[in-house]
Design a protein around this motif. Structure first.
Motif, PDB file in Angstrom:
ATOM      1  N   ALA A 344       0.859  -1.227   0.007  1.00  0.00           N
ATOM      2  CA  ALA A 344      -0.163   0.007   0.200  1.00  0.00           C
ATOM      3  C   ALA A 344       0.680   1.058  -0.014  1.00  0.00           C
ATOM      4  CB  ALA A 344      -0.964  -0.057   1.261  1.00  0.00           C
ATOM      5  N   ARG A 345       2.014   1.128  -0.261  1.00  0.00           N
ATOM      6  CA  ARG A 345       3.144   2.207  -0.232  1.00  0.00           C
ATOM      7  C   ARG A 345       3.778   2.260  -1.553  1.00  0.00           C
ATOM      8  NH1 ARG A 345       3.289  -0.210   4.772  1.00  0.00           N
ATOM      9  NH2 ARG A 345       2.821   1.127   6.462  1.00  0.00           N
ATOM     10  N   LEU A 346       4.754   3.399  -1.782  1.00  0.00           N
ATOM     11  CA  LEU A 346       5.289   3.607  -2.542  1.00  0.00           C
ATOM     12  C   LEU A 346       6.919   3.733  -2.375  1.00  0.00           C
ATOM     13  CD1 LEU A 346       3.440   6.400  -4.491  1.00  0.00           C
ATOM     14  CD2 LEU A 346       3.296   3.816  -4.943  1.00  0.00           C
ATOM     15  N   SER A 347       7.856   3.077  -3.165  1.00  0.00           N
ATOM     16  CA  SER A 347       9.242   3.080  -2.928  1.00  0.00           C
ATOM     17  C   SER A 347      10.008   3.894  -3.967  1.00  0.00           C
ATOM     18  CB  SER A 347       9.891   1.757  -2.647  1.00  0.00           C
ATOM     19  OG  SER A 347       9.709   1.103  -3.818  1.00  0.00           O
ATOM     20  N   VAL A 348      10.740   4.485  -3.624  1.00  0.00           N
ATOM     21  CA  VAL A 348      11.612   5.748  -4.587  1.00  0.00           C
ATOM     22  C   VAL A 348      12.536   4.605  -5.233  1.00  0.00           C
ATOM     23  CG1 VAL A 348      12.892   7.721  -4.750  1.00  0.00           C
ATOM     24  CG2 VAL A 348      11.190   7.575  -3.268  1.00  0.00           C
ATOM     25  N   ARG A 349      12.688   4.381  -6.538  1.00  0.00           N
ATOM     26  CA  ARG A 349      13.554   3.598  -7.253  1.00  0.00           C
ATOM     27  C   ARG A 349      14.884   4.577  -7.629  1.00  0.00           C
ATOM     28  NH1 ARG A 349      13.558  -1.459  -6.608  1.00  0.00           N
ATOM     29  NH2 ARG A 349      11.810  -2.309  -7.521  1.00  0.00           N
ATOM     30  N   PHE A 350      14.640   6.053  -8.070  1.00  0.00           N
ATOM     31  CA  PHE A 350      15.674   6.801  -8.260  1.00  0.00           C
ATOM     32  C   PHE A 350      15.206   8.230  -7.943  1.00  0.00           C
ATOM     33  CE2 PHE A 350      14.063   5.364 -12.289  1.00  0.00           C
ATOM     34  CZ  PHE A 350      13.441   6.419 -12.832  1.00  0.00           C
ATOM     35  N   TYR A 351      16.037   9.055  -7.965  1.00  0.00           N
ATOM     36  CA  TYR A 351      15.612  10.544  -7.815  1.00  0.00           C
ATOM     37  C   TYR A 351      16.933  11.325  -8.298  1.00  0.00           C
ATOM     38  CZ  TYR A 351      14.804  15.319  -5.943  1.00  0.00           C
ATOM     39  OH  TYR A 351      14.356  16.475  -6.076  1.00  0.00           O
ATOM     40  N   LEU A 352      16.817  12.317  -9.033  1.00  0.00           N
ATOM     41  CA  LEU A 352      17.898  13.289  -9.513  1.00  0.00           C
ATOM     42  C   LEU A 352      17.454  14.502  -9.768  1.00  0.00           C
ATOM     43  CD1 LEU A 352      20.670  12.951 -11.421  1.00  0.00           C
ATOM     44  CD2 LEU A 352      19.067  14.221 -12.763  1.00  0.00           C
ATOM     45  N   GLU A 353      18.059  15.560  -9.251  1.00  0.00           N
ATOM     46  CA  GLU A 353      17.944  16.980  -9.317  1.00  0.00           C
ATOM     47  C   GLU A 353      19.242  17.521  -9.825  1.00  0.00           C
ATOM     48  OE1 GLU A 353      17.661  20.808  -6.087  1.00  0.00           O
ATOM     49  OE2 GLU A 353      17.130  18.845  -5.814  1.00  0.00           O
ATOM     50  N   ASP A 354      19.234  18.313 -10.817  1.00  0.00           N
ATOM     51  CA  ASP A 354      20.632  18.810 -11.305  1.00  0.00           C
ATOM     52  C   ASP A 354      20.408  20.209 -12.391  1.00  0.00           C
ATOM     53  OD1 ASP A 354      23.469  19.373 -11.755  1.00  0.00           O
ATOM     54  OD2 ASP A 354      23.745  17.103 -12.241  1.00  0.00           O
ATOM     55  N   ASP A 355      21.182  20.726 -12.752  1.00  0.00           N
ATOM     56  CA  ASP A 355      21.050  21.865 -13.715  1.00  0.00           C
ATOM     57  C   ASP A 355      20.499  21.164 -14.962  1.00  0.00           C
ATOM     58  OD1 ASP A 355      21.762  23.899 -12.162  1.00  0.00           O
ATOM     59  OD2 ASP A 355      23.899  23.698 -12.476  1.00  0.00           O
ATOM     60  N   PHE A 356      19.777  21.666 -15.927  1.00  0.00           N
ATOM     61  CA  PHE A 356      19.307  21.287 -17.120  1.00  0.00           C
ATOM     62  C   PHE A 356      20.505  21.013 -18.019  1.00  0.00           C
ATOM     63  CE2 PHE A 356      17.371  21.749 -21.312  1.00  0.00           C
ATOM     64  CZ  PHE A 356      16.564  20.628 -21.252  1.00  0.00           C
ATOM     65  N   GLY A 357      21.523  21.838 -17.911  1.00  0.00           N
ATOM     66  CA  GLY A 357      22.483  21.875 -18.976  1.00  0.00           C
ATOM     67  C   GLY A 357      23.384  20.644 -18.876  1.00  0.00           C
ATOM     68  N   ALA A 358      23.575  20.234 -17.473  1.00  0.00           N
ATOM     69  CA  ALA A 358      24.219  18.984 -16.841  1.00  0.00           C
ATOM     70  C   ALA A 358      23.548  17.800 -17.338  1.00  0.00           C
ATOM     71  CB  ALA A 358      24.511  19.070 -15.310  1.00  0.00           C
ATOM     72  N   VAL A 359      22.212  17.609 -17.204  1.00  0.00           N
ATOM     73  CA  VAL A 359      21.446  16.486 -17.658  1.00  0.00           C
ATOM     74  C   VAL A 359      21.373  16.189 -19.018  1.00  0.00           C
ATOM     75  CG1 VAL A 359      19.122  15.355 -17.550  1.00  0.00           C
ATOM     76  CG2 VAL A 359      19.785  16.691 -15.645  1.00  0.00           C
ATOM     77  N   ALA A 360      21.560  17.664 -19.973  1.00  0.00           N
ATOM     78  CA  ALA A 360      21.355  17.620 -21.221  1.00  0.00           C
ATOM     79  C   ALA A 360      22.750  17.058 -21.659  1.00  0.00           C
ATOM     80  CB  ALA A 360      21.195  18.995 -21.799  1.00  0.00           C
ATOM     81  N   GLU A 361      23.977  17.330 -21.138  1.00  0.00           N
ATOM     82  CA  GLU A 361      24.950  16.780 -21.438  1.00  0.00           C
ATOM     83  C   GLU A 361      25.385  15.379 -21.342  1.00  0.00           C
ATOM     84  OE1 GLU A 361      28.310  18.810 -19.373  1.00  0.00           O
ATOM     85  OE2 GLU A 361      27.828  20.994 -20.332  1.00  0.00           O
ATOM     86  N   ARG A 362      24.818  14.945 -20.343  1.00  0.00           N
ATOM     87  CA  ARG A 362      24.881  13.367 -19.897  1.00  0.00           C
ATOM     88  C   ARG A 362      23.806  12.506 -20.940  1.00  0.00           C
ATOM     89  NH1 ARG A 362      23.768  14.985 -14.031  1.00  0.00           N
ATOM     90  NH2 ARG A 362      25.739  15.588 -13.377  1.00  0.00           N
ATOM     91  N   TYR A 363      22.709  13.317 -21.240  1.00  0.00           N
ATOM     92  CA  TYR A 363      21.963  12.530 -22.173  1.00  0.00           C
ATOM     93  C   TYR A 363      22.515  12.569 -23.529  1.00  0.00           C
ATOM     94  CZ  TYR A 363      17.812  11.183 -24.967  1.00  0.00           C
ATOM     95  OH  TYR A 363      17.113  10.466 -25.840  1.00  0.00           O
ATOM     96  N   ALA A 364      23.449  13.572 -23.800  1.00  0.00           N
ATOM     97  CA  ALA A 364      24.172  13.568 -25.318  1.00  0.00           C
ATOM     98  C   ALA A 364      25.128  12.529 -25.394  1.00  0.00           C
ATOM     99  CB  ALA A 364      24.603  14.875 -25.369  1.00  0.00           C
ATOM    100  N   MET A 365      25.685  12.189 -24.117  1.00  0.00           N
ATOM    101  CA  MET A 365      26.691  11.235 -23.989  1.00  0.00           C
ATOM    102  C   MET A 365      26.220  10.003 -24.232  1.00  0.00           C
ATOM    103  SD  MET A 365      29.485  10.431 -20.939  1.00  0.00           S
ATOM    104  CE  MET A 365      28.259   9.870 -19.720  1.00  0.00           C
ATOM    105  N   PHE A 366      25.111   9.768 -23.736  1.00  0.00           N
ATOM    106  CA  PHE A 366      24.347   8.442 -23.591  1.00  0.00           C
ATOM    107  C   PHE A 366      23.976   8.360 -25.243  1.00  0.00           C
ATOM    108  CE2 PHE A 366      19.803   6.950 -24.146  1.00  0.00           C
ATOM    109  CZ  PHE A 366      19.889   5.499 -23.999  1.00  0.00           C
ATOM    110  N   ALA A 367      23.351   9.244 -25.736  1.00  0.00           N
ATOM    111  CA  ALA A 367      22.943   9.363 -27.098  1.00  0.00           C
ATOM    112  C   ALA A 367      24.096   8.881 -28.268  1.00  0.00           C
ATOM    113  CB  ALA A 367      22.065  10.450 -27.594  1.00  0.00           C
ATOM    114  N   SER A 368      25.028   9.492 -27.882  1.00  0.00           N
ATOM    115  CA  SER A 368      26.137   9.108 -28.694  1.00  0.00           C
ATOM    116  C   SER A 368      26.742   7.692 -28.506  1.00  0.00           C
ATOM    117  CB  SER A 368      27.489  10.298 -28.314  1.00  0.00           C
ATOM    118  OG  SER A 368      28.525   9.776 -28.926  1.00  0.00           O
TER     119      SER A 368
END
Length: 593
Positions: A344-368
């Protein structure tokens, strides 16, 4: 900032923008409205549902905050399902009389001193109503077990009963009169009434349909210092309502800010922290992040403003965020939260908070790292689609439970991919032999990030005839042997890929001697049918063998962990080389002759 602080701030902004109801109210699915005359006689019931689709859909209406029901009988105020309001249900209704009596008792008590015409009409209605009236008035069966509200017949089209000023004032007094413990809110730091029960969160895949709790204490072992329930993690009523409202809004199926990744219901949102960030900037953030996570068609640039369209076009061409819109790199905070059910509860699998630019750079690395040629048929792939490649039968419910959270965390934080991802892909390749673009892309990304291989030299995007990595060469050679079989015999029930792919990638020494021996009769057959193509295929085999390290055993007992993914990459590239046009094949044969 903690998860609850971030969600509470989001809820505060949503409330100010009118996307969330005010404090003390919650958005609920309402199907019917009962209109009343001022003397309490019912005029009719009116269907509020959207009937344009295949299935009628209730309308979302802001009503007085829903009671959090567990196992007891607890009526809502001025609205509820028909079992409470009218005493009728489509099921057995073991507590039907008790539920209806509780609804009537609560409203007769709260409305006894009311002089507002609408509230008086409801009181008179409840005093006279009996469940038998439902059949007598020939009200629709589809109404049973649906949520209903009330309205005066004279203003049915303009507002509901709970929207009348007198009803709002009464509801505010009722909330203020409730027993409340004051304390310091962990979210705001202010002294305020503390929420004993936190809102139910709905929309998490696999959780109870009535909602589950992100914060709850219902066992003595969870409590401390004599506190009960929500007092163990003091949060103000206002903060709890805001984080619950914001999270429920994000989890709506059509919100554009939620996606299912494995067993984790994932939500994402952004917050402007720089005053220079404009509405156009936030529109760009929304469009970019939805392309990352959600299965949403790409934004039509022609329907955007010239400024937004130009920025999105530049971003799609690969330009960094910091160059296209510098204010987005540091001026916007980006949040991602993954939740999974736990009773009856929820568990947190992951949580991230960061600058949008930093997340965009990591996603670009993943896409590459995920680039592969030829690419998947779908050019724009949301993150969750890749995980279907490691699930049995390609069903998202079969994605290994912890893998989704670990994989998402690695993408967002730029850390190595989970090792279980490699084993999961290899297991699926051995099980079904489907060496497709998405699986090979995952293998390529794994060897680049986890084993630190040079992508251009050791893990190429496209076919590399000069690559000398043993895993890559053996994959290519396996594809050539498969092509020899197919050229000689055509399509067969079980090809060498179906029989030997898994063993060849893990223990090549056992398999390749058999493949070489088995190719001899196939080449003899080709010598009679397509002599030119036989020469072409033999040259493929010899050219690959020449690239093997001189003096070393070309077929090792086992491949190293980083070479097994490259076996799949080499096989994929070589196999697709054979899918060239028949003109190319004819030209090869002509040159060979």
């Amino acid at each position: 900032m903690t998860i609850l602080q971030a969600l509470s701030r989001l809820g505060e902004r949503m409330e100010a923008d009118g996307h969330l109801p005010p404090l003390g109210y919650s958005p609920e699915k309402i199907s019917y409205v009962i209109s009343l005359n001022d003397d309490g006689t019912p005029v009719d019931v009116h269907d509020l549902r959207d009937v344009t689709g295949k299935k009628p859909l209730p309308r979302t209406v802001a009503v007085p905050q829903a009671i959090k029901r567990t196992s007891g009988v607890a009526p809502n105020f001025l609205w509820d399902k028909t079992a409470y309001v009218l005493g009728v249900t489509a099921g057995e209704g073991k507590r039907l009389a008790e539920e209806h009596a509780a609804f009537v008792e609560r409203h007769l008590t709260e409305l006894k001193d009311a002089d507002d015409p609408g509230l008086v009409a409801l009181r008179l209605f409840l005093e006279r109503w009996t469940p038998a009236d439902f059949v007598a008035r020939n009200w629709p069966e589809a109404m049973k077990d649906q949520n209903v509200v009330f309205a005066r017949e004279s203003e049915r089209r303009s507002r509901y009963l709970h929207d009348r000023p007198a009803a709002k004032a009464l509801w505010a007094r009722m909330n203020a009169a409730a027993d409340a413990t004051l304390g310091i809110c962990l979210v705001s730091g202010e002294t305020a009434p503390i929420a004993v029960l936190h809102p139910s969160i709905k929309g998490v895949w696999g959780a109870q349909s009535s909602g589950a709790s992100l914060v709850s204490f219902n066992q003595a072992s969870f409590e401390s210092y004599g506190h009960e329930q929500g007092l163990n993690a003091p949060m103000s009523v206002a903060a709890a309502a805001r984080y619950g409202g914001a999270l429920n809004e994000l989890l709506r199926r059509d919100s554009g800010h939620s996606v299912q990744i494995g067993d984790a219901s994932t939500v994402f949102w952004a917050e402007a922290v720089d005053p220079d960030v404009s509405e156009d900037d936030m529109a760009i953030v929304d469009a970019v992040s939805q392309g990352w996570f959600a299965d949403i068609p790409e934004v039509d640039l022609t329907k955007q403003s010239a400024e937004v369209g130009a920025a999105l076009s530049r971003l799609r061409s690969g330009e960094p965020i910091a160059l296209v819109r510098p204010q987005l790199a540091k001026g916007v905070r980006f949040y991602v939260l993954g939740l999974s059910p736990n009773a009856a509860r929820l568990s947190v699998r992951f949580y991230l908070e960061d600058d949008f630019g930093a997340v965009a750079e990591r996603y670009a690395m993943f896409a590459s790292e995920m680039q592969i040629d030829p690419p998947p048929r779908t050019t724009s792939l949301a993150l969750w689609r890749y995980l279907l490649e490691v699930a049995v039968l390609g069903k998202r419910e079969n994605v290994p439970p912890t893998l989704a959270g670990e994989w998402m965390r690695s993408i967002l934080a730029g850390t190595p991919y989970p090792r279980t991802l490699l084993s999961s892909v290899l297991v699926r390749l051995r099980a079904d032999g489907d060496v497709n673009a998405m699986r090979v892309a995952i293998l390529r990304a794994l060897v680049i990030r986890n084993f630190r291989l040079h992508p251009e030299k050791e893990a190429p995007v496209a076919f590399d005839p000069e690559n000398t990595n043993k895993g890559y060469l053996l994959g290519r050679l396996f594809a050539v042997y498969e092509q020899i079989q197919q050229a000689a015999l055509g399509n067969v029930n079980a090809s060498i890929k179906d029989k030997f792919y898994g063993a060849a990638a893990a223990q090549p020494q056992k398999v390749f001697a058999l493949l070489d021996k088995g190719s001899a009769p196939h080449l003899s057959k080709l010598a009679k049918q397509k002599p030119g193509y036989k020469v072409v295929l033999e040259k493929h085999v010899s050219s690959i063998m020449e690239l093997m390290q001189p003096g070393a055993d070309p077929f090792p007992i086992a491949l190293a962990p980083q070479e097994q993914p490259l076996f799949g990459l080499g096989y994929y590239h070589q196999r697709n080389e054979f899918f060239k046009s028949t003109k190319d094949v004819a030209a090869q044969e002509e040159v060979a002759q």
